[in-house]
Write an enzyme that holds these catalytic residues in place. Structure first.
Site, PDB file in Angstrom:
ATOM      1  CG  HIS A 163      -1.972  -1.419   1.235  1.00  0.00           C
ATOM      2  ND1 HIS A 163      -3.058  -1.389   1.308  1.00  0.00           N
ATOM      3  CD2 HIS A 163      -1.419  -2.211   2.138  1.00  0.00           C
ATOM      4  CE1 HIS A 163      -3.264  -2.693   1.381  1.00  0.00           C
ATOM      5  NE2 HIS A 163      -2.647  -3.202   1.911  1.00  0.00           N
ATOM      6  CB  SER A 285      11.790  21.530 -17.297  1.00  0.00           C
ATOM      7  OG  SER A 285      11.346  23.099 -17.515  1.00  0.00           O
TER       8      SER A 285
END
Ligand code: ARG
Length: 457
Positions: A163, A285
């Site tokens: 989880h 970027s």
């Protein structure tokens, strides 16, 4: 425009050019060209073996087809075929062989339909692609096992999670071996698809009913390394099962790559910082100067979805197809060829990308045992001391709650209060595992050796 259609005697009009173009799979078929030549050469053996063509004509056909094969390898066949108006690559190869061989060339298609030609050619292609892809999948798995060896020697640990919550400490090598284990299953699934595709040879099924010509089907099957000729012509020409199995197997391998990529992307976040990607595999970027992104693994993750779409498309294409040949089956070539090529491209990038992953050993190891990750070992020790497991679970749970309230991990005094002693560090925890297949380093060593042997055999 040249139109070497393989029919026309009973037609009064030439085909509408736009509809002919709509019906053409030439462009999508071109990757099948070399396999069609092998299929056609095997048909020559079936013709020669049955005495349907003379030895001299058979030789002329073999030579013409060998030349077509050379033209395919050189890229000139594609140019030649594109200049024509062919319905598919199979007709184009037949036409080129006729052009090169002269009169004997017109004998090549005897007793053959494009139905059995297409089915056989596709199986040959599928077999090749399964082998190539299984090889790539195995080399990715071996790459992971090499990294596992290194991390085992370095003693690197990571938090084992369920989880996405800290669960129990594990060795990083165990995580690497886990992905290699999944990939080994993927490779075996591709082997199985390849095996299925090799079982029975459709060639000689002709259009749907077999042939009145005494074709030597066994010779054709032997030439193409199939186990045997198919046993029902009607089924053989419309059967795309092995191609679908191969596409399914390829998709499954991409899903493993996709899942592994997801985990790597998360491990590369600054919050996790368990792994780093070499500059050579990263992107930046256009606006933010500091950015370094793991695009390769994000893309592999996304391509898993594309692959599911292609597989679904292939399955949907055959769902309403009656027995025998229906033109719908032409579309299965485009999706199977496209899907298998897609899988190969994406998996190559994944395999290559893996080579640029570096693990932050200290950081991973330091995080392995935090978040009460040894609590299960503590409860196990209580069980070994004779306590029922529910009671042990309850007691350790209370100790965890108390420590958490005090803002700390479990410590020696907690163990003393419980009357047991277990290692509280990650290394001690993994070394204490006793079951086969566990994260105990000696178990990992055994498992890696067995898996490496399987992958290399
Ligand atoms: N172009 C079709 C294909 O590539 C083969 C057509 C077979 N045509 C026929 N009339 N049976 O699948």
């Amino acid at each position: 425009m040249r139109s070497d259609l393989q029919w026309g005697g009973r037609f009064t009009h030439a085909p509408d050019a736009d509809l002919l173009a709509f019906g053409s799979s030439l462009e999508e078929d071109l990757p099948l060209a070399a396999c069609d030549v092998r299929c056609s050469l095997a048909h020559v053996e079936a013709l020669a073996g049955g005495g349907i063509v003379s030895a001299g004509d058979a030789q002329a056909l073999r030579e013409a087809l060998a030349r077509v094969g050379e033209e395919i390898a050189a890229g000139t066949f594609a140019t030649w075929a594109r200049a024509g108006a062919f319905e598919d690559v199979h007709g184009a190869i037949d036409a080129r062989a006729r052009e090169l061989a002269g009169e004997p060339g017109a004998r090549l298609h005897a007793g053959r339909s494009r139905n059995d030609q297409v089915a056989t050619t596709l199986l040959l292609y599928v077999r090749e692609q399964c082998q190539t892809l299984a090889g790539l999948v195995r080399s990715a798995a071996l790459r992971l096992l090499d990294a596992a060896d290194e991390e085992l020697a370095a003693g690197t640990l990571v938090p084992g999670m369920t989880h996405w919550q800290h669960a129990q400490p594990i060795a990083l090598a165990f995580w690497l071996q886990a992905w290699a284990t999944a990939l080994a299953r993927d490779a075996r699934r591709l082997d199985d698809a390849e095996r299925t595709a090799r079982r029975s040879c459709p060639l000689g099924s002709a259009a749907l009913a077999g042939s009145t010509l005494p074709l030597d089907r066994a010779a054709a099957a032997r030439a193409l390394d199939f186990d045997a000729p198919s046993r029902n012509a009607l089924d053989a020409i419309g059967n795309r099962d092995a191609a679908l199995d191969a596409l399914h197997a390829a998709t499954r391998a991409l899903l493993t790559a996709s899942r592994c990529s997801e985990e790597l992307v998360i491990w590369m976040t600054q919050e996790f910082a368990f792994a780093r990607l070499d500059d050579r595999a990263s992107t930046g970027s256009s606006l933010m100067p500091q950015k370094k992104n793991p695009d390769v693994f994000e893309l592999v993750r996304a391509h898993g979805g594309t692959a599911i779409g292609m597989l679904t498309g292939a399955l949907a294409t055959v769902k309403g197809v009656a027995q025998s040949y229906q033109r719908d089956l032409q579309e299965t070539k485009a999706v199977v060829v496209g899907g298998l090529e897609h899988a190969r491209t994406v998996f190559s990038a994944f395999e290559r990308g893996l080579g640029y992953v570096r693990f932050e050993r200290e950081r991973c190891t330091a995080r392995a045992a935090v978040g009460f990750a040894v609590a299960t070992d503590v409860a196990d020790a209580l069980v070994l001391s004779g306590l029922p497991t529910r009671a042990a679970h309850e007691r350790v749970g209370r100790a965890v709650a108390q420590a958490e309230a005090q803002g700390r991990e479990l410590k020696r005094e907690d163990l003393q209060a419980l009357g047991i002693d277990v290692p509280l560090d990650g290394a001690g925890s993994v070394a204490a595992k006793r079951t086969s297949g566990s994260t105990n380093p000696s178990e990992i060593r055994l498992a890696i050796a067995a898996l490496r042997e399987e992958l290399q055999s």
